[in-house]
Write a protein that holds these residues in place. Structure first.
Motif, mmCIF file in Angstrom:
data_model
loop_
_atom_site.group_PDB
_atom_site.id
_atom_site.type_symbol
_atom_site.label_atom_id
_atom_site.label_comp_id
_atom_site.label_asym_id
_atom_site.label_seq_id
_atom_site.Cartn_x
_atom_site.Cartn_y
_atom_site.Cartn_z
ATOM 1 N N SER A 1 -7.923 4.348 -5.051
ATOM 2 C CA SER A 1 -7.917 3.584 -6.299
ATOM 3 C C SER A 1 -6.613 2.805 -6.445
ATOM 4 C CB SER A 1 -8.103 4.522 -7.494
ATOM 5 O OG SER A 1 -9.386 5.147 -7.453
ATOM 6 N N ALA A 2 -5.507 3.433 -6.037
ATOM 7 C CA ALA A 2 -4.206 2.759 -6.097
ATOM 8 C C ALA A 2 -4.159 1.594 -5.115
ATOM 9 C CB ALA A 2 -3.085 3.752 -5.800
ATOM 10 N N PHE A 3 -4.796 1.762 -3.972
ATOM 11 C CA PHE A 3 -4.822 0.684 -2.975
ATOM 12 C C PHE A 3 -5.618 -0.512 -3.497
ATOM 13 C CE2 PHE A 3 -4.563 4.109 0.565
ATOM 14 C CZ PHE A 3 -3.205 4.258 0.315
ATOM 15 N N LEU A 4 -6.712 -0.236 -4.168
ATOM 16 C CA LEU A 4 -7.527 -1.325 -4.737
ATOM 17 C C LEU A 4 -6.710 -2.142 -5.734
ATOM 18 C CD1 LEU A 4 -10.948 0.486 -5.331
ATOM 19 C CD2 LEU A 4 -10.422 -1.171 -3.540
ATOM 20 N N LEU A 5 -5.934 -1.454 -6.551
ATOM 21 C CA LEU A 5 -5.096 -2.163 -7.529
ATOM 22 C C LEU A 5 -4.019 -2.982 -6.825
ATOM 23 C CD1 LEU A 5 -4.608 0.583 -10.283
ATOM 24 C CD2 LEU A 5 -5.948 -1.536 -10.470
ATOM 25 N N ALA A 6 -3.431 -2.412 -5.784
ATOM 26 C CA ALA A 6 -2.371 -3.113 -5.063
ATOM 27 C C ALA A 6 -2.888 -4.378 -4.391
ATOM 28 C CB ALA A 6 -1.739 -2.186 -4.024
ATOM 29 N N LEU A 7 -4.160 -4.337 -3.968
ATOM 30 C CA LEU A 7 -4.761 -5.485 -3.291
ATOM 31 C C LEU A 7 -5.518 -6.394 -4.250
ATOM 32 C CD1 LEU A 7 -6.128 -3.587 -0.171
ATOM 33 C CD2 LEU A 7 -4.192 -5.160 -0.202
ATOM 34 N N ASP A 8 -5.558 -6.009 -5.533
ATOM 35 C CA ASP A 8 -6.258 -6.763 -6.553
ATOM 36 C C ASP A 8 -7.751 -6.905 -6.222
ATOM 37 O OD1 ASP A 8 -6.544 -8.173 -8.924
ATOM 38 O OD2 ASP A 8 -6.133 -10.117 -8.020
ATOM 39 N N LEU B 1 0.843 -1.206 0.000
ATOM 40 C CA LEU B 1 0.000 0.000 0.000
ATOM 41 C C LEU B 1 0.874 1.250 0.000
ATOM 42 C CD1 LEU B 1 -2.863 -0.953 2.493
ATOM 43 C CD2 LEU B 1 -2.817 -1.159 -0.006
ATOM 44 N N SER B 2 1.962 1.212 0.736
ATOM 45 C CA SER B 2 2.876 2.354 0.776
ATOM 46 C C SER B 2 3.475 2.613 -0.600
ATOM 47 C CB SER B 2 3.982 2.090 1.796
ATOM 48 O OG SER B 2 4.861 3.185 1.878
ATOM 49 N N ALA B 3 3.864 1.541 -1.281
ATOM 50 C CA ALA B 3 4.430 1.690 -2.628
ATOM 51 C C ALA B 3 3.391 2.239 -3.596
ATOM 52 C CB ALA B 3 4.951 0.344 -3.127
ATOM 53 N N ALA B 4 2.140 1.800 -3.447
ATOM 54 C CA ALA B 4 1.064 2.291 -4.311
ATOM 55 C C ALA B 4 0.815 3.776 -4.083
ATOM 56 C CB ALA B 4 -0.218 1.492 -4.051
ATOM 57 N N ALA B 5 0.940 4.213 -2.832
ATOM 58 C CA ALA B 5 0.690 5.617 -2.498
ATOM 59 C C ALA B 5 1.799 6.539 -2.973
ATOM 60 C CB ALA B 5 0.521 5.765 -0.983
ATOM 61 N N ASP B 6 2.988 5.992 -3.150
ATOM 62 C CA ASP B 6 4.145 6.835 -3.474
ATOM 63 C C ASP B 6 4.025 7.552 -4.814
ATOM 64 O OD1 ASP B 6 5.581 6.665 -1.164
ATOM 65 O OD2 ASP B 6 6.811 4.975 -1.794
ATOM 66 N N LYS B 7 3.164 7.073 -5.703
ATOM 67 C CA LYS B 7 2.989 7.760 -6.987
ATOM 68 C C LYS B 7 2.425 9.160 -6.798
ATOM 69 C CE LYS B 7 -0.407 6.544 -9.681
ATOM 70 N NZ LYS B 7 -1.341 5.753 -10.512
ATOM 71 N N PHE B 8 1.827 9.418 -5.609
ATOM 72 C CA PHE B 8 1.263 10.738 -5.320
ATOM 73 C C PHE B 8 2.204 11.584 -4.467
ATOM 74 C CE2 PHE B 8 -2.223 7.688 -5.828
ATOM 75 C CZ PHE B 8 -2.871 8.247 -6.909
ATOM 76 N N SER B 9 3.371 11.033 -4.166
ATOM 77 C CA SER B 9 4.444 11.754 -3.460
ATOM 78 C C SER B 9 4.046 12.337 -2.105
ATOM 79 C CB SER B 9 5.008 12.877 -4.350
ATOM 80 O OG SER B 9 5.496 12.357 -5.559
ATOM 81 N N PRO B 10 3.371 11.561 -1.262
ATOM 82 C CA PRO B 10 3.103 12.073 0.086
ATOM 83 C C PRO B 10 4.386 12.027 0.914
ATOM 84 C CG PRO B 10 2.465 9.783 -0.019
ATOM 85 C CD PRO B 10 2.904 10.168 -1.416
ATOM 86 N N ARG B 11 4.463 12.819 1.948
ATOM 87 C CA ARG B 11 5.620 12.748 2.838
ATOM 88 C C ARG B 11 5.437 11.579 3.807
ATOM 89 N NH1 ARG B 11 8.645 17.332 6.562
ATOM 90 N NH2 ARG B 11 9.720 15.848 7.912
ATOM 91 N N HIS B 12 6.431 10.711 3.925
ATOM 92 C CA HIS B 12 6.380 9.590 4.854
ATOM 93 C C HIS B 12 6.734 10.085 6.255
ATOM 94 C CE1 HIS B 12 6.545 5.957 1.994
ATOM 95 N NE2 HIS B 12 6.275 7.035 1.265
ATOM 96 N N VAL B 13 5.881 9.804 7.215
ATOM 97 C CA VAL B 13 6.110 10.259 8.589
ATOM 98 C C VAL B 13 5.702 9.174 9.576
ATOM 99 C CG1 VAL B 13 5.586 12.643 7.906
ATOM 100 C CG2 VAL B 13 3.805 11.241 8.965
ATOM 101 N N ALA B 14 6.077 9.381 10.836
ATOM 102 C CA ALA B 14 5.539 8.581 11.935
ATOM 103 C C ALA B 14 4.383 9.365 12.548
ATOM 104 C CB ALA B 14 6.614 8.318 12.982
ATOM 105 N N ILE B 15 3.321 8.653 12.877
ATOM 106 C CA ILE B 15 2.161 9.262 13.524
ATOM 107 C C ILE B 15 2.144 8.852 14.993
ATOM 108 C CG2 ILE B 15 -0.366 9.343 13.632
ATOM 109 C CD1 ILE B 15 -0.428 8.700 10.652
#
Length: 232
Positions: free
Chosen positions: A224-231, A97-111
């Motif tokens: 939408s990217a998550f759906l593709l990543a999870l098929d 899911l993280s790899a799928a999200a990276d196409k949108f260039s969010p900043r990776h952080v700890a919450i």
């Protein structure tokens, strides 16, 4: 592969923004379910657990957050690379899911998952230094716990509302209802008692509104990217 993704939000306004974004992205309604925790981690965990019992293939925490890292500003879009809490929880975002999200260039952080409102600059600084967490919210750790216990993918996509330099006005501390709505009466009463809070509440509302608009604009693409990543 059939199934759905469970989405956990803290506020009704966040859930509404998510719904609008998913509809705009043309997401099939059968692939998602949305729950609102009322900014309560225990309730977020219950909601996520309910989704998992219904067959959810992943859990996503979506909404706004507070900034702890001075480098973050209001409106920044973030991906929760890991979620930590004072109870010792550490949940890592799913790699696919993280790899799928990276196409949108969010900043990776700890919450940092907090069980109480982090309302002062001093508290934000202390959490940033102690936990090395760049952001804070009140439901991601609950949703993450449920996903971790079930061994299913988890990720958080959120937008910074209040930066690390902002102290929240007292009127904001009683604003959220258990159902995730806004108690306008409480806010007005507190502002009438201390009129200087009107300006502070307006500024917070402006920034939260802009952050919510970012969520409304961008979340559908992530999902939408998550759906593709999870098929799904």
């Amino acid at each position: 592969m059939s199934g759905f993704i469970g989405i956990v939000c803290g506020l009704k306004s966040e859930a509404n923004a998510v719904r609008i974004s998913l509809k705009a992205a043309g997401v099939d309604a059968s692939t998602m379910k949305i729950g609102v925790s009322g900014a309560n981690a225990d309730r977020a965990e219950e909601i996520a657990q309910g989704f998992l019992e219904e067959g959810a293939k992943a859990i996503v925490s979506a909404g706004l957050c507070g900034g702890l890292d001075p480098a973050l500003k209001s409106g920044d879009l973030i991906l929760g690379e890991r979620v930590v809490s004072a109870k010792g929880d550490i949940v890592i975002a799913d790699k696919a899911l993280s790899a799928a999200a990276d196409k949108f260039s969010p900043r990776h952080v700890a919450i940092f998952g907090s069980d109480e409102i982090v309302d002062s600059v001093e508290k934000k600084q202390a959490l940033f230094q102690r936990y090395a967490a760049e952001t804070v919210d009140m439901e991601s750790h609950g949703a993450a716990r449920a996903a971790a216990k079930a061994g299913v993918p988890f990720i958080a996509i959120r937008v910074v509302a209040d930066a690390s330099t902002r102290t929240l006005p007292k009127a904001a501390l009683r604003a959220v209802t258990p159902s995730g709505g806004v108690n306008v009466a409480n806010v007005l009463v507190d502002c009438i008692k201390q009129p200087q809070q009107f300006e502070e509440i307006f500024a917070l509302g402006r920034d939260s509104g802009a952050a919510t608009e970012t969520l409304r604009r961008d979340f559908g693409g992530f999902f939408s990217a998550f759906l593709l990543a999870l098929d799904l």
